[in-house]
Design an enzyme around this catalytic site. Structure first.
Site, mmCIF file in Angstrom:
data_model
loop_
_atom_site.group_PDB
_atom_site.id
_atom_site.type_symbol
_atom_site.label_atom_id
_atom_site.label_comp_id
_atom_site.label_asym_id
_atom_site.label_seq_id
_atom_site.Cartn_x
_atom_site.Cartn_y
_atom_site.Cartn_z
ATOM 1 N N CYS A 17 0.849 -1.203 0.000
ATOM 2 C CA CYS A 17 0.000 0.000 0.000
ATOM 3 C C CYS A 17 0.880 1.248 0.000
ATOM 4 O O CYS A 17 0.643 2.208 -0.747
ATOM 5 C CB CYS A 17 -0.902 0.031 1.236
ATOM 6 S SG CYS A 17 -2.051 -1.339 1.403
ATOM 7 N N ASP A 427 38.185 14.325 16.443
ATOM 8 C CA ASP A 427 38.834 15.617 16.624
ATOM 9 C C ASP A 427 39.328 15.642 18.074
ATOM 10 O O ASP A 427 38.730 15.006 18.945
ATOM 11 C CB ASP A 427 37.816 16.734 16.391
ATOM 12 C CG ASP A 427 38.375 18.095 16.745
ATOM 13 O OD1 ASP A 427 39.497 18.407 16.323
ATOM 14 O OD2 ASP A 427 37.690 18.840 17.476
ATOM 15 N N ASP A 624 33.213 18.696 16.261
ATOM 16 C CA ASP A 624 32.316 19.822 16.471
ATOM 17 C C ASP A 624 31.491 20.078 15.220
ATOM 18 O O ASP A 624 32.007 20.026 14.101
ATOM 19 C CB ASP A 624 33.137 21.070 16.828
ATOM 20 C CG ASP A 624 32.255 22.263 17.113
ATOM 21 O OD1 ASP A 624 31.973 23.017 16.169
ATOM 22 O OD2 ASP A 624 31.834 22.426 18.262
#
Length: 728
Positions: A17, A427, A624
């Site tokens: 559907c 980082d 970040d």
């Protein structure tokens, strides 16, 4: 720029559907793309200016479904509530159908061989098939008239075939058509009980499925319930209880100990600890004082706070989280697109197989009843319900559980990418370390106070955490800072500006060399300070290097454990930093990181990741969301460190709601667990249909057993997904 329109969808009963609606929407004028989610009962269409919402509704209505636009300000009824209502409705149907089916089954198997027996079966079964099973026939009529087929089609055709055949036999042979459990009981064979039991078992499956899907979709409902129910609005010194929705930016609210903060805002008065675990996953309370940001639905633990409202209603961090979770649940994983293509052609293929099976049995045995029975078994056992639920229910539960733990998945592809990730790159500053720099070493060739005044004043003009740490360190040493002019920051190297008429420079050895300053006289001092693992710089003015200073950034307590956990999972680790090789090796070595790349300019991080990818590695990057945007974008899996104020970070695929690097481990493990669940679901769904259809075709599967097995397969897939709610 294209817009996205959201629709509530009514009438979907299976994945085919959803595929059909998706295909129709995608073909309409002005629609660039469309996605329909069977589990959340929602459609999303990316449209241009030419799109007509009413035309889209009409197009979908032609194939038997209804869609209703969800406006930006609409209070959409929670999907959990809708599934709970569906479960109650199906439970009523199950009870009613079972009350009538039980005597039919008894009459057919062990009942008296009396002339009224088959007529009793006929009347009771007719009510079951056409009253309690009407939802299947109604949906099938819409599908057939729009030249489309779905799961309901198989159920409707199968039960009607059993009912019609038995009715024809009954009205043709009359009272002689008596069915019993006794061999050679006489008369023609009828199987009203097959039609009644199929309807009852399918309804039972629908009930359990709706209840399980309600449990699977509880994450959004839980998030919505987290908000404060009232707010203490402060006006002219008087506190008034109001609905949080009545608040506006600029209002001042009072939050007492134990109360929930009603909106995002900034503390103006008071000091307290705030439990932000629902937002970040961190159990430890965060200290809040004047100027600190606070967020709706977090809990004030002690102390009275006065807060200036900055964001309310749909703009709060909580609302952004809910939107991100909903967006993730509305997308499709690559593996789901395969199942959608299969579902789209599955039903007509099954009907064709059932017809062939019926004809083959009729030719081979001349037994019409056996031929119909085996064809019906094929129709019922092959319903692709489990196939359609396999992926979206797992994604629904996995993304919801992630939000509860402070991990926000932004799309469904994340789960598959995380499963293939073999390298996680971090980082350093603000990720593995706290990012809160402190001035720790000062070595001046001359007057230290003059040295600190000049370099501190220069760095006071910087927005960089290192510069701020130097300026703050100078002030803490009772140095009075003076204005700086012509301040300039040189990315990745340092900064310069004019202080008290002197051109002051602070930065790396290469920066000093570029500016014509000789560092040899202080290089030994520099090496000694840098060997401590601190970030170290030269300071010069008037063409001469005047001293060395360093700042330290403390490693987070959980960093080493996070690295160890990734290694335990067989994942390589690496660290990228702009620091010197010595500083990077000191920190990276202490944490046990496998590969360390230092002295990188911000733009070089993405190149380092590309180099790893060129070696065949699937790389996740944790950093970040702003400074590391290029690296987050290039990585196969970008994991952005977020906060309550920026949960809608554009870069990256995953938002980690706290700076804790351990949350990256949680995110990868949860994504892998979710993808594993998807594979388990698909294996069960594919294996079930693959094995069951031949059994039914060969006559080894009674239609009633097929109905029970089909219902169980759908429920088992959803319940397997619900297990993700217990992920830890």
């Amino acid at each position: 720029m294209p817009d996205t329109i959201r629709f509530d969808v009514e009438g979907m009963t299976c994945a085919s559907c959803a595929v059909r609606i998706e295909r129709v929407l995608g073909k309409q004028e002005g629609v660039d793309s469309a996605v329909v989610n069977f589990a959340s009962q929602e459609a999303r269409a990316t449209v241009g200016s030419a799109a007509d919402v009413e035309a889209l509704r009409a197009a979908v209505a032609k194939i038997g479904y209804d869609i209703h636009e969800i406006g930006p300000d609409d209070d959409r009824r929670p999907i959990t509530e809708r599934y709970n209502e569906e479960a109650k409705r199906q439970l009523r149907n199950v009870i009613g159908a079972a009350i009538l089916t039980a005597p039919v089954l008894w009459f057919a198997m062990v009942g008296p061989e009396a002339t009224w027996n088959p007529w009793a079966q006929f009347f009771l079964t007719t009510v079951v098939v056409f009253f309690f099973g009407w939802q299947f026939h109604k949906a099938t009529w819409k599908q057939v008239t729009s030249l489309s087929l779905a799961m309901d089609t198989l159920i409707s055709i199968g039960t009607l075939a059993a009912w019609v055949f038995s009715t024809v036999v009954l009205f043709t042979d009359g009272a002689n058509a008596i069915v019993g459990a006794h061999e050679g009981g006489g008369g023609s064979h009828i199987f009203f009980e097959t039609a009644a039991v199929i309807i009852t078992l399918i309804l039972l499956g629908r009930f359990f499925e709706a209840r399980a899907k309600g449990q699977a979709s509880q994450a959004i409902a839980k998030l919505a319930m987290l908000g404060a129910k009232q707010a203490r609005l402060l006006r002219d010194g008087t506190e008034t209880l109001v609905d949080p929705l009545e608040l506006a930016p600029g209002n001042i609210v009072v939050v007492l100990p134990g109360e929930k903060i009603p909106a995002d805002g900034t503390v103006t008065t008071g000091q307290s600890g705030v439990d932000e675990s629902m937002l970040t996953g961190e159990s430890q309370a965060q200290s809040k004082g004047p100027g600190a940001a606070v967020f709706a639905a977090t809990v004030n633990q002690h102390g009275r706070l006065e807060i200036e409202v900055t964001q309310v209603g749909p703009n709060t961090a909580l609302s952004q989280i809910m939107r991100l979770v909903e967006d993730a649940q509305a997308t499709k994983a690559p593996v789901q697109r395969l199942t959608d293509r299969i579902s789209a052609v599955f039903v007509p293929i099954v009907i064709a197989i059932a017809i062939v099976v019926g004809i083959a049995w009729l030719i081979g045995t001349q037994d019409v009843a056996r031929s119909v029975e085996n064809a019906v078994a094929v129709l019922i056992i092959a319903c692709p319900c489990a196939l359609g639920l396999a992926t979206p229910t797992a994604i629904m539960v996995g993304s919801g559980r992630g939000a509860e733990m402070g991990v926000l998945f932004k799309n469904a592809e994340v789960f598959e990418r995380a499963n293939n990730t073999d390298t996680v790159v971090f980082d350093k500053t603000g990720t593995l370390t706290r990012g809160a720099m402190t001035l720790v070493d000062v070595s001046a060739a001359g007057d230290e106070l003059e040295f600190l005044r000049l370099v501190g004043s220069l760095e006071a003009g910087s927005e960089h955490p290192i510069g701020k740490a130097v300026a703050l360190g100078a002030e803490e040493r009772d140095v009075t800072l003076v204005p700086v002019t012509d301040f300039q920051s040189v990315q990745g190297k340092g900064a310069h500006g004019v202080v008290e008429g002197k051109r002051v420079l602070v930065g790396t050895a290469s920066f000093m060399a570029d500016e014509g300053n000789e560092v040899a006289l202080l290089s030994e001092t520099f090496d000694t300070i840098e060997s401590k693992g601190n970030t170290t710089f030269y300071v010069a003015w008037e063409g001469e290097v005047r001293g060395v200073l360093s700042v330290a950034d403390t490693v987070r307590e959980s960093s080493a454990a996070a690295i160890a956990a990734l290694h335990a999972d067989g994942i390589r680790t690496a660290m990228l930093t702009g620091d010197s090789e010595r500083v990077a090796n000191t920190i990276g070595g202490a944490l046990g990181i496998g590969e360390i790349v230092s002295q990188l300019m911000p733009g070089d991080k993405s190149e380092a990741i590309k180099a790893m990818q060129s070696q065949g590695h699937i790389v996740a990057f944790v950093g970040d969301g702003i400074n590391d945007a290029p690296a987050l974008t290039v990585a196969d899996l970008g994991m952005a460190i977020g906060s309550g104020s920026d949960v809608a970070i554009e870069s990256g695929d995953v938002v980690l709601m706290s700076g804790d690097p351990a949350l990256s481990v949680t995110g990868i493990r949860l994504a892998r667990a979710t993808f594993k669940t998807i594979r388990q679901n698909l294996f069960w769904a594919f294996g079930y249909n693959t094995a069951a259809i031949p059994l039914a075709a060969l006559g080894f599967l009674n239609p009633m057993i097929a109905a029970g097995a089909m219902a169980f397969s759908s429920v088992s897939v959803v319940l397997n997904s619900v297990r993700l709610r217990t992920f830890k």
